[in-house]
Design an enzyme around this catalytic site. Structure first.
Site, PDB file in Angstrom:
ATOM      1  N   ARG A 173       0.824  -1.217   0.000  1.00  0.00           N
ATOM      2  CA  ARG A 173       0.000   0.000   0.000  1.00  0.00           C
ATOM      3  C   ARG A 173       0.858   1.268   0.000  1.00  0.00           C
ATOM      4  O   ARG A 173       0.528   2.260   0.653  1.00  0.00           O
ATOM      5  CB  ARG A 173      -0.972   0.053   1.190  1.00  0.00           C
ATOM      6  CG  ARG A 173      -2.094  -0.978   1.241  1.00  0.00           C
ATOM      7  CD  ARG A 173      -3.003  -0.916   0.037  1.00  0.00           C
ATOM      8  NE  ARG A 173      -2.438  -1.739  -1.002  1.00  0.00           N
ATOM      9  CZ  ARG A 173      -2.550  -3.071  -1.059  1.00  0.00           C
ATOM     10  NH1 ARG A 173      -3.224  -3.697  -0.179  1.00  0.00           N
ATOM     11  NH2 ARG A 173      -2.012  -3.749  -2.047  1.00  0.00           N
ATOM     12  N   SER A 250     -10.911  -0.055   2.914  1.00  0.00           N
ATOM     13  CA  SER A 250     -10.253  -0.272   4.211  1.00  0.00           C
ATOM     14  C   SER A 250      -9.749   1.051   4.756  1.00  0.00           C
ATOM     15  O   SER A 250      -9.021   1.769   4.060  1.00  0.00           O
ATOM     16  CB  SER A 250      -9.061  -1.216   4.047  1.00  0.00           C
ATOM     17  OG  SER A 250      -9.513  -2.447   3.540  1.00  0.00           O
ATOM     18  N   GLU A 352      -5.128   4.123   5.778  1.00  0.00           N
ATOM     19  CA  GLU A 352      -4.730   3.831   4.391  1.00  0.00           C
ATOM     20  C   GLU A 352      -4.989   5.011   3.452  1.00  0.00           C
ATOM     21  O   GLU A 352      -4.177   5.297   2.583  1.00  0.00           O
ATOM     22  CB  GLU A 352      -5.482   2.587   3.902  1.00  0.00           C
ATOM     23  CG  GLU A 352      -5.088   2.194   2.489  1.00  0.00           C
ATOM     24  CD  GLU A 352      -5.812   0.948   2.000  1.00  0.00           C
ATOM     25  OE1 GLU A 352      -5.742  -0.087   2.682  1.00  0.00           O
ATOM     26  OE2 GLU A 352      -6.429   1.020   0.938  1.00  0.00           O
TER      27      GLU A 352
HETATM   28  C1  LIG Z   1     -15.420   0.524  -1.607  1.00  0.00           C
HETATM   29  C2  LIG Z   1     -13.923   0.691  -1.774  1.00  0.00           C
HETATM   30  C3  LIG Z   1     -13.109  -0.423  -1.934  1.00  0.00           C
HETATM   31  C4  LIG Z   1     -11.721  -0.277  -2.103  1.00  0.00           C
HETATM   32  N1  LIG Z   1     -10.948  -1.408  -2.238  1.00  0.00           N
HETATM   33  C5  LIG Z   1      -9.606  -1.292  -2.403  1.00  0.00           C
HETATM   34  C6  LIG Z   1      -8.786  -2.457  -2.562  1.00  0.00           C
HETATM   35  O1  LIG Z   1      -9.267  -3.582  -2.565  1.00  0.00           O
HETATM   36  N2  LIG Z   1      -7.451  -2.276  -2.704  1.00  0.00           N
HETATM   37  C7  LIG Z   1      -6.880  -1.038  -2.726  1.00  0.00           C
HETATM   38  O2  LIG Z   1      -5.662  -0.964  -2.869  1.00  0.00           O
HETATM   39  N3  LIG Z   1      -7.631   0.074  -2.606  1.00  0.00           N
HETATM   40  C8  LIG Z   1      -8.977  -0.012  -2.443  1.00  0.00           C
HETATM   41  N4  LIG Z   1      -9.754   1.112  -2.301  1.00  0.00           N
HETATM   42  C9  LIG Z   1      -9.107   2.433  -2.291  1.00  0.00           C
HETATM   43  C10 LIG Z   1      -9.155   3.163  -3.659  1.00  0.00           C
HETATM   44  O3  LIG Z   1     -10.199   2.704  -4.447  1.00  0.00           O
HETATM   45  C11 LIG Z   1      -7.856   3.028  -4.432  1.00  0.00           C
HETATM   46  O4  LIG Z   1      -6.776   3.474  -3.682  1.00  0.00           O
HETATM   47  C12 LIG Z   1      -7.914   3.828  -5.755  1.00  0.00           C
HETATM   48  O5  LIG Z   1      -6.764   3.549  -6.514  1.00  0.00           O
HETATM   49  C13 LIG Z   1      -8.015   5.330  -5.549  1.00  0.00           C
HETATM   50  O6  LIG Z   1      -8.268   5.905  -6.815  1.00  0.00           O
HETATM   51  P1  LIG Z   1      -8.945   7.321  -6.949  1.00  0.00           P
HETATM   52  O7  LIG Z   1      -8.899   7.672  -8.390  1.00  0.00           O
HETATM   53  O8  LIG Z   1     -10.269   7.306  -6.313  1.00  0.00           O
HETATM   54  O9  LIG Z   1      -7.935   8.226  -6.125  1.00  0.00           O
HETATM   55  P2  LIG Z   1      -8.279   9.553  -5.281  1.00  0.00           P
HETATM   56  O10 LIG Z   1      -9.043   9.172  -4.072  1.00  0.00           O
HETATM   57  O11 LIG Z   1      -8.860  10.584  -6.153  1.00  0.00           O
HETATM   58  O12 LIG Z   1      -6.816   9.983  -4.832  1.00  0.00           O
HETATM   59  C14 LIG Z   1      -6.096   9.210  -3.903  1.00  0.00           C
HETATM   60  C15 LIG Z   1      -4.701   9.824  -3.726  1.00  0.00           C
HETATM   61  O13 LIG Z   1      -3.992   9.694  -4.947  1.00  0.00           O
HETATM   62  C16 LIG Z   1      -3.661  10.980  -5.475  1.00  0.00           C
HETATM   63  N5  LIG Z   1      -3.893  10.895  -6.932  1.00  0.00           N
HETATM   64  C17 LIG Z   1      -4.988  10.449  -7.578  1.00  0.00           C
HETATM   65  N6  LIG Z   1      -4.777  10.485  -8.908  1.00  0.00           N
HETATM   66  C18 LIG Z   1      -3.532  10.969  -9.082  1.00  0.00           C
HETATM   67  C19 LIG Z   1      -2.743  11.258 -10.239  1.00  0.00           C
HETATM   68  N7  LIG Z   1      -3.186  11.047 -11.489  1.00  0.00           N
HETATM   69  N8  LIG Z   1      -1.490  11.752 -10.033  1.00  0.00           N
HETATM   70  C20 LIG Z   1      -1.010  11.983  -8.770  1.00  0.00           C
HETATM   71  N9  LIG Z   1      -1.715  11.740  -7.664  1.00  0.00           N
HETATM   72  C21 LIG Z   1      -2.966  11.241  -7.821  1.00  0.00           C
HETATM   73  C22 LIG Z   1      -4.585  11.971  -4.787  1.00  0.00           C
HETATM   74  O14 LIG Z   1      -3.985  13.256  -4.706  1.00  0.00           O
HETATM   75  C23 LIG Z   1      -4.727  11.321  -3.418  1.00  0.00           C
HETATM   76  O15 LIG Z   1      -3.597  11.632  -2.645  1.00  0.00           O
HETATM   77  C24 LIG Z   1     -11.138   1.010  -2.123  1.00  0.00           C
HETATM   78  C25 LIG Z   1     -11.967   2.131  -1.972  1.00  0.00           C
HETATM   79  C26 LIG Z   1     -13.350   1.976  -1.803  1.00  0.00           C
HETATM   80  C27 LIG Z   1     -14.225   3.189  -1.662  1.00  0.00           C
END
Ligand SMILES: Cc1cc2nc3c(=O)[nH]c(=O)nc-3n(C[C@H](O)[C@H](O)[C@H](O)COP(=O)(O)OP(=O)(O)OC[C@H]3O[C@@H](n4cnc5c(N)ncnc54)[C@H](O)[C@@H]3O)c2cc1C
Length: 360
Positions: A173, A250, A352
């Site tokens: 992570r 999580s 996380e």
């Molecule tokens: C129901 C649920 C289940 C999930 N299950 C998992 C799982 O099984 N495994 C897991 O690892 N994660 C899980 N996650 C967490 C999440 O989905 C992942 O971490 C996902 O990759 C986040 O993507 P996002 O586009 O929503 O990022 P955001 O929430 O928009 O951003 C997250 C972080 O990344 C940065 N960021 C986003 N895009 C960029 C970019 N292009 N360049 C630089 N920085 C950037 C943001 O500034 C922030 O710091 C889950 C979340 C939810 C709500």
């Protein structure tokens, strides 16, 4: 993923007012001074270069907790789309994926095309560009296994470059990209195997669900379907009708302990049996955060103040159950859990998601 797919045509159109709660899966977070949607890598770079600081990069909003005061600067919404094959041979294919491409759409495409390597990551919300940030993983697979390079904009140097996977610092992570404001991910390259079958199934729960042994391979579509079923049963696939999914998945990572701390934990938990644990390199042991939370007295569904609660399906997910909770309510519940787990077991849980303009 929250829909923020405004299609701006001029710079003036790019400013979208409104609270950030609408852009996060938790549905919490106050207003931003300015919100800008960027629909291509060039637009993302331009938006970041010209924005009034501070700048927050936001994509699916599924791994952020934004404070109730919001964000006092420019939020750049990553909305670039595109999947291109950039190299292929008899056994593999390398795809370049724009940062804003919805992750699960990409996984579905790879499964449909007979490209193996992402199938166990089905159903994870958010964007492709965010997957390297915390080395997204689930059910025995991590993106670090298939990423070959990440194209970034370096906000310090003002340059674009490709960082090879070996230099991304991928860990459980984590990566060099998490918790730092330097890198903006523009696209990600994945090398996938041409195969109708999944990689060897590594996760016992998934093997059981598929009716196979750990180490067996199954048709890609079967792996995807089983993962989606398992995830939905835990509230881990976004569903507007299921308040258990109003979360960041999580909330805490599984703590990774050195041997002495692990032995100490086992001693303190004698009457509870050994905690579920996964031995790693260098004598380190990863321990189930869900088990620690449960045994510290927080059952599924445990309510906090202000409309927040532990998910009724998964001890690790903290939810905005009412839909009207504040970030402060969620963090208060998280702090209570963290402190009680520490008092009971001497282990510190760490969040996380990325905390923006708020602290735990
Ligand atoms: C129901 C649920 C289940 C999930 N299950 C998992 C799982 O099984 N495994 C897991 O690892 N994660 C899980 N996650 C967490 C999440 O989905 C992942 O971490 C996902 O990759 C986040 O993507 P996002 O586009 O929503 O990022 P955001 O929430 O928009 O951003 C997250 C972080 O990344 C940065 N960021 C986003 N895009 C960029 C970019 N292009 N360049 C630089 N920085 C950037 C943001 O500034 C922030 O710091 C889950 C979340 C939810 C709500």
């Amino acid at each position: 993923m929250p829909d923020a797919s405004a299609q701006p045509t001029t710079d003036a159109d790019r400013a979208i007012p409104g609270p950030l709660a609408g852009y996060t899966t938790l549905r919490t977070g106050g207003p931003a001074a300015r919100i800008v949607a960027a629909g291509s890598a060039d637009e993302i770079v331009r938006a970041v270069r010209t924005a009034a600081e501070p700048v927050l990069i936001l994509a699916g909003g599924s791994n952020v907790v934004i404070g109730d005061a919001g964000f006092p600067g420019t939020v750049v919404l990553v909305r670039s789309r595109g999947v291109r094959v950039i190299a292929e041979d008899a056994t593999s294919v390398t795809v370049r994926v724009d940062a804003g491409e919805p992750w699960d759409d990409l996984v579905a495409t790879t499964v449909a095309n007979g490209w193996s390597g992402l199938e166990c990551l089905s159903g994870i919300p958010g964007s492709t560009g965010a997957t390297p940030i915390q080395n997204v993983g689930a059910y025995g697979q991590e993106v670090a296994e298939t990423i070959t390079g990440v194209e970034v904009y370096d906000r310090i140097q003002g340059t674009r470059q490709v960082i090879p996977a070996a230099d991304c610092g991928f860990a459980y992570r984590g990566s060099i990209f998490k918790y730092v404001d330097r890198w903006v991910v523009l696209s990600v390259d994945f090398r996938l195997t041409r195969s109708p079958l999944s990689g060897p199934v590594r996760y016992a729960e998934l093997a059981r669900a598929l009716g196979v042994e750990v180490g067996d391979q199954v048709p890609l579509a079967d792996a995807r379907a089983a993962v989606l079923r398992l995830r939905a049963g835990k509230g881990m696939v976004l569903d507007a009708n299921d308040p258990d999914t109003r979360s960041v998945g999580s909330f805490f990572t599984n703590p990774v302990l050195d041997r002495a701390t692990y032995d100490h934990l086992v001693e303190r938990a004698t009457e509870l049996g050994d905690p579920p644990a996964w031995p790693g390199a260098d004598g380190l042991v990863k321990v189930s955060a869900a088990w620690l939370i449960d045994k510290a007295g927080f059952a599924k569904g445990h309510p906090g103040e202000g409309g927040v609660a532990i998910s009724s399906k998964h001890t690790l997910a903290l939810t905005n159950r009412s839909g009207t909770a504040h970030t402060s309510d969620l963090l208060a519940l998280a702090a209570t859990i963290r402190d009680q787990v520490h008092a009971r077991f001497g282990v510190t849980l760490h969040p996380e998601p990325v905390l923006v303009n708020c602290t735990l």
